[in-house]
Write a protein that holds these residues in place. Structure first.
Motif, mmCIF file in Angstrom:
data_model
loop_
_atom_site.group_PDB
_atom_site.id
_atom_site.type_symbol
_atom_site.label_atom_id
_atom_site.label_comp_id
_atom_site.label_asym_id
_atom_site.label_seq_id
_atom_site.Cartn_x
_atom_site.Cartn_y
_atom_site.Cartn_z
ATOM 1 N N GLU A 349 0.812 -1.238 -0.017
ATOM 2 C CA GLU A 349 -0.022 -0.185 0.170
ATOM 3 C C GLU A 349 0.965 1.259 -0.023
ATOM 4 O O GLU A 349 0.465 2.442 -0.467
ATOM 5 C CB GLU A 349 -0.926 0.044 1.053
ATOM 6 C CG GLU A 349 -0.358 0.088 2.706
ATOM 7 C CD GLU A 349 0.358 -1.138 3.367
ATOM 8 O OE1 GLU A 349 1.109 -0.974 4.206
ATOM 9 O OE2 GLU A 349 0.209 -2.046 2.548
ATOM 10 N N ARG A 350 2.090 1.148 0.409
ATOM 11 C CA ARG A 350 2.768 2.416 0.613
ATOM 12 C C ARG A 350 3.477 2.464 -0.794
ATOM 13 O O ARG A 350 3.968 3.957 -1.352
ATOM 14 C CB ARG A 350 4.149 2.158 1.418
ATOM 15 C CG ARG A 350 3.584 1.976 2.847
ATOM 16 C CD ARG A 350 4.849 1.962 4.008
ATOM 17 N NE ARG A 350 5.376 0.530 3.812
ATOM 18 C CZ ARG A 350 6.654 0.279 3.534
ATOM 19 N NH1 ARG A 350 7.302 1.154 3.106
ATOM 20 N NH2 ARG A 350 6.954 -1.004 3.657
ATOM 21 N N ARG A 351 3.524 1.622 -1.796
ATOM 22 C CA ARG A 351 3.974 1.712 -3.207
ATOM 23 C C ARG A 351 3.026 2.037 -3.987
ATOM 24 O O ARG A 351 3.201 2.801 -4.847
ATOM 25 C CB ARG A 351 4.569 0.224 -3.319
ATOM 26 C CG ARG A 351 5.265 0.146 -4.833
ATOM 27 C CD ARG A 351 5.814 -1.160 -5.142
ATOM 28 N NE ARG A 351 5.814 -1.478 -6.739
ATOM 29 C CZ ARG A 351 4.793 -2.287 -7.043
ATOM 30 N NH1 ARG A 351 3.983 -2.731 -6.374
ATOM 31 N NH2 ARG A 351 4.818 -2.734 -8.410
ATOM 32 N N LEU A 352 1.680 1.420 -3.899
ATOM 33 C CA LEU A 352 0.950 1.433 -4.954
ATOM 34 C C LEU A 352 -0.135 2.597 -4.687
ATOM 35 O O LEU A 352 -1.076 2.650 -4.021
ATOM 36 C CB LEU A 352 -0.169 0.027 -5.102
ATOM 37 C CG LEU A 352 0.584 -0.944 -5.643
ATOM 38 C CD1 LEU A 352 -0.157 -2.212 -5.549
ATOM 39 C CD2 LEU A 352 1.086 -0.864 -7.014
ATOM 40 N N THR A 353 0.366 3.846 -4.997
ATOM 41 C CA THR A 353 -0.310 5.267 -4.822
ATOM 42 C C THR A 353 -1.103 5.684 -5.817
ATOM 43 O O THR A 353 -1.786 6.959 -5.715
ATOM 44 C CB THR A 353 0.661 5.996 -4.154
ATOM 45 O OG1 THR A 353 1.572 6.367 -4.994
ATOM 46 C CG2 THR A 353 1.435 5.674 -2.826
ATOM 47 N N GLY A 354 -0.820 5.371 -7.164
ATOM 48 C CA GLY A 354 -1.166 5.939 -8.182
ATOM 49 C C GLY A 354 -0.171 6.879 -8.677
ATOM 50 O O GLY A 354 -0.072 7.542 -9.838
ATOM 51 N N LYS A 355 1.129 6.870 -8.043
ATOM 52 C CA LYS A 355 2.219 7.723 -8.455
ATOM 53 C C LYS A 355 3.416 6.804 -8.605
ATOM 54 O O LYS A 355 3.397 5.667 -8.447
ATOM 55 C CB LYS A 355 2.548 8.838 -7.426
ATOM 56 C CG LYS A 355 1.554 9.760 -7.109
ATOM 57 C CD LYS A 355 1.885 10.741 -5.807
ATOM 58 C CE LYS A 355 0.794 11.639 -5.736
ATOM 59 N NZ LYS A 355 0.958 12.765 -4.686
ATOM 60 N N HIS A 356 4.523 7.588 -9.417
ATOM 61 C CA HIS A 356 5.672 6.826 -9.447
ATOM 62 C C HIS A 356 5.524 5.407 -10.315
ATOM 63 O O HIS A 356 6.013 4.428 -9.920
ATOM 64 C CB HIS A 356 6.396 6.293 -8.241
ATOM 65 C CG HIS A 356 6.502 7.870 -7.481
ATOM 66 N ND1 HIS A 356 5.948 8.104 -6.233
ATOM 67 C CD2 HIS A 356 7.471 8.886 -7.516
ATOM 68 C CE1 HIS A 356 6.384 9.083 -5.572
ATOM 69 N NE2 HIS A 356 7.206 9.697 -6.477
ATOM 70 N N GLU A 357 4.668 5.431 -11.530
ATOM 71 C CA GLU A 357 4.605 4.357 -12.263
ATOM 72 C C GLU A 357 3.712 3.310 -11.539
ATOM 73 O O GLU A 357 4.019 1.972 -11.819
ATOM 74 C CB GLU A 357 5.949 3.730 -12.838
ATOM 75 C CG GLU A 357 6.686 4.900 -13.674
ATOM 76 C CD GLU A 357 8.113 4.562 -14.309
ATOM 77 O OE1 GLU A 357 7.628 3.649 -15.239
ATOM 78 O OE2 GLU A 357 8.986 4.634 -13.613
ATOM 79 N N THR A 358 2.819 3.786 -10.863
ATOM 80 C CA THR A 358 1.907 2.668 -10.061
ATOM 81 C C THR A 358 0.305 3.017 -10.297
ATOM 82 O O THR A 358 -0.010 4.337 -10.591
ATOM 83 C CB THR A 358 2.246 2.449 -8.781
ATOM 84 O OG1 THR A 358 1.893 3.607 -8.114
ATOM 85 C CG2 THR A 358 3.682 2.331 -8.346
ATOM 86 N N ALA A 359 -0.377 2.085 -10.413
ATOM 87 C CA ALA A 359 -1.865 2.272 -10.149
ATOM 88 C C ALA A 359 -2.405 2.504 -8.712
ATOM 89 O O ALA A 359 -1.549 1.695 -7.757
ATOM 90 C CB ALA A 359 -2.668 1.079 -10.830
ATOM 91 N N SER A 360 -3.345 2.921 -8.231
ATOM 92 C CA SER A 360 -3.801 3.076 -6.889
ATOM 93 C C SER A 360 -4.255 1.673 -6.557
ATOM 94 O O SER A 360 -4.790 0.644 -7.414
ATOM 95 C CB SER A 360 -5.024 3.842 -6.636
ATOM 96 O OG SER A 360 -5.727 3.593 -5.633
#
Length: 432
Positions: A349-360
């Motif tokens: 959850e700390r990585r998949l934020t919708g930023k930095h080439e990730t989706a929410s």
């Protein structure tokens, strides 16, 4: 990984009986990885070289290098087998060594073994024995010769898999006739971060401070952009020597972060190869005096996290009309999004934020060439009408047995209700 190629025909690593390779990862090869002490070469009466390390109390001669590089093959048929398993956290690798009376070619030739599960968080002290079942063999790049690394899974003395044995369930899924017929291929992109040992801060970063913003580090070269290349290269060669199906490496977006790719691999082999590659990386960073981190977001703020993107295809996806099969798979994945997320790694959850080439983490999405989606489809797949999909949700600390098996289960074995399928197709704009 940019593309999935045809897999190796060698699905199970075989070890030649007469292999007598010298140790490929000797200390000379790793000299550039460690901070050199003040050393001088001393010649002894037996005419071999040893290192004399200067210390506060005087000169202490260290002959360990000669013994570590000693090739025992001409003197004995015995080999050393390093039994490797996954510990109680589900991400830590453990190992111990035993002597085997002769070289082996298949895990079935190796004896089962046991260990103290109370010391790894996998059994109570009053009933602590956990049994190791050899499952896959790789050549040992540290000891060389006929010595081997053995990937094992873990059972109670009664033969039941313990809770942290994720390989057992994966093997059941991959042995299902429907899954076998689809020959599932995986290409796994393992990202990791190298940390300075004493401060647990990324390699190359000023202690307590930050480097310049992201941009020049991804696949970069230069002393101010690339930190830890020797570790990545040593690991690359160790994997090739071991027989791991490694397909490439690169520096990542955050400085001090790297990636290696394993695959394409078929079925359960994908998990075996990733776990062995992780073990090799742990050993190499150990020798280099650097800490390996698989934390999905090691540094908070405007820095990329670390994932384990998983490229996946089935036989039907790779054949004519495969794009429709891919879209049906995406539909199924959307309906089991929460189940997949819960199995895709701790702290994701700390990585998949919708930023930095990730989706929410809370929203499922897919797109062509879109790295901000949960599932990415490549341009070539769209153009050719067949190919593969990339699941960008798994964290760097995911269990590859869990992720690969769950992808196969959801896309091959699991069938949604017609109502759920219709609603999902409408929501995702999929015409299947």
């Amino acid at each position: 990984m940019a593309q999935i190629f045809a897999p190796s025909a060698q699905w199970q690593m075989r070890i030649g009986k007469n292999s007598a390779d010298s140790n490929p990862l000797n200390t000379k090869m790793l000299n550039s990885l460690v901070i050199k002490q003040n050393k001088k070469v001393v010649k002894t009466s037996t005419n071999f070289k040893v290192f004399a390390t200067l210390s506060e109390n005087g000169c202490t001669v260290n002959r360990l290098e000669q013994l570590l590089n000693l090739d025992v093959t001409p003197y004995t048929d015995n080999i050393i087998a390093e039994y490797i398993w996954i510990g109680g956290s589900g991400i830590d690798v453990r190992s111990k060594s035993r002597t085997i009376s002769k070289p082996v070619e298949h895990p079935s030739e190796l004896p089962k073994w046991n260990y103290d599960g109370s010391s790894t968080g996998q059994a109570p002290g009053e009933d602590s024995e956990v049994v190791l079942y050899p499952e896959a063999i790789f050549k040992d790049p540290f000891r060389g010769g006929n010595n081997i690394l053995v990937i094992c899974d873990t059972y109670t003395p009664a033969g039941k898999p313990i809770p942290t044995n994720k390989r057992h369930k994966a093997a059941q899924i991959f042995s299902n006739p429907k899954v076998v017929a689809e020959i599932p291929w995986y290409g796994i992109e393992q990202e990791y971060t190298l940390l300075q040992k004493n401060v647990k801060w990324p390699l190359g970063w000023p202690v307590g401070g930050y480097p310049g913003p992201q941009g020049p580090y991804y696949c970069g070269a230069g002393a101010d952009k690339s930190f830890g290349r020797d570790i990545s290269d040593a690991h690359y060669k160790a994997c090739l020597y071991a027989g791991i199906n490694i397909s490439g490496t690169n520096g990542e977006v955050m400085p001090g972060q790297w990636e290696f790719q394993v695959g394409p691999s078929v079925g359960i082999e994908a998990g075996d190869h990733i776990w062995c590659a992780r073990y090799l990386l742990e050993r190499i960073t150990e020798q280099a005096g650097v800490v390996l981190s698989l934390d999905p977001k090691p540094i908070e703020g405007d820095w990329n996290g670390a994932g384990c993107h998983t490229n996946y295809s089935t036989k039907s996806m790779r054949e004519e009309g495969g794009f429709d099969v891919i879209k049906k798979a995406i539909l199924n994945l959307s309906l089991r999004h929460k189940e997949h997320i819960s199995a895709y790694g701790e702290g994701n959850e700390r990585r998949l934020t919708g930023k930095h080439e990730t989706a929410s983490i809370n929203t499922f999405s897919w797109g062509v060439a879109n790295r901000g989606c949960s599932i990415r489809v490549g341009r070539d797949t769209e153009k050719n009408g067949k190919g593969y999909l990339e699941d960008r949700r798994p964290a760097s600390n995911m269990d590859p047995y869990v992720v690969t098996a769950l992808l196969a289960e959801t896309t091959i074995l699991w069938e949604p209700t017609l109502e759920a399928e219709a609603l999902a197709a409408q929501k995702l704009s999929l015409n299947v």
